[in-house]
Design a protein around this motif. Sequence first.
Motif, PDB file in Angstrom:
ATOM      1  N   GLN A 257       2.422   6.907 -11.670  1.00 49.12           N
ATOM      2  CA  GLN A 257       1.137   7.566 -11.902  1.00 49.12           C
ATOM      3  C   GLN A 257       0.115   6.602 -12.510  1.00 49.12           C
ATOM      4  O   GLN A 257      -1.056   6.585 -12.113  1.00 49.12           O
ATOM      5  N   ARG A 260      -1.118   4.232  -9.826  1.00 47.87           N
ATOM      6  CA  ARG A 260      -2.076   4.896  -8.936  1.00 47.87           C
ATOM      7  C   ARG A 260      -3.464   4.972  -9.597  1.00 47.87           C
ATOM      8  O   ARG A 260      -4.483   4.726  -8.943  1.00 47.87           O
ATOM      9  N   LEU A 272      -3.734   1.462  -2.542  1.00 47.66           N
ATOM     10  CA  LEU A 272      -3.411   2.836  -2.936  1.00 47.66           C
ATOM     11  C   LEU A 272      -2.847   3.624  -1.749  1.00 47.66           C
ATOM     12  O   LEU A 272      -1.893   4.401  -1.912  1.00 47.66           O
ATOM     13  N   ASP A 276       0.775   5.367  -1.640  1.00 43.90           N
ATOM     14  CA  ASP A 276       0.920   6.800  -1.384  1.00 43.90           C
ATOM     15  C   ASP A 276       1.844   7.080  -0.197  1.00 43.90           C
ATOM     16  O   ASP A 276       2.579   8.077  -0.201  1.00 43.90           O
TER      17      ASP A 276
END
Length: 368
Positions: A257, A260, A272, A276
Amino acid sequence: MARRSILAITAAASILLSAAARACPSLIEGVAADRIEALSRGVNADGWIADPQSAPPRSLLLELRKAGMAHIRLPVHADDVMPRFATTADRDQRLHTLDGALKTLLALGYAVSVDLHSGKRFNALHKDDPPGAMQEMRDAWTGLARVMQRYPADRVFAELLNEPEVDAAQWQNEVEELAVFVRRLLPQTTLITGPVNWQRADALPGFKPLDDPNVVYAIHVYDPMAFTHQAHWDPSEPLQDIIGLPYPIRADDPQVQRLREQLGALNKRKALAILDRAIPDRGIDKWLQPAAAWQQRYSRPLIINEFGVLKAGAPRDSRLRWLAAVTAYARQHCWGWTHWELSQGFGLADAITGKAEPDVLKALFGPR
């Protein structure tokens, strides 16, 4: 004294390998059991043939042999041994270096696979002029075989081409032709080959085994790339912006987290997106299942002869966890493995001491 020490190391490693082969009797048909044993644990020594000054220290090779390594994969870069791309003098120098490397490694008790490793210029030719590329491969193997013929066929193996960058149908036709050509040069040698698309496991189902029974099939494992190639060396590669990604990759992991959030704040949209797509990770068993299904269908021997994690950005415990998962899967399915690589960015040797990292060896070898 040194010779007695090498013999003792070889004998101890052979006992370990023989036990592994006895556990996998149904998967060695077509390739002699001692050759399957020889390919069970290994490491790539990239750069040695291109530059003799980069040859690994004898002390490191001895250390790894004592630890249980049985196989060294020697990449020979195609652009260095093909007449279209290298002078006669340069090709002769590469073959001389290969001869010396084989002498050294066989004296230490290793088996060796000689890997014709595709390069930029050859890859372009392979796409643009397939007949010309086939001639270059024949010429390269003619020279490589002259060196390999001096050594035992049960200890030195021939990898036809690393990661062919053409479509599957073209490579299927070419590899069948190339294998026949190399077989005439090396009648008793075990051949190694694999599919296109970076030899990924999910490319193997589209690859038909050769009629030649004395062949081992090779795949490469670097999934998920967001993890194994984080902190990539190329500044134009978005993976360079991913650093500190743990394994396994889970959306609820605070470390994931934070990463990100950092990429979003820096507007690193491509990185990113790569991250993901990797959440959640499928797990090593899912990545490799297509190869396991292929082996179940065809009953041919497999090796993972490239796998590794770039050390620059990966958390150390995560790197060890990923390496252990790959080799555990290989043992479970009676596959050999060859770590990428020895002393460079993915290397199992410590950059400062030059010695193998004990926890990396423990992760690779698993329970002993």
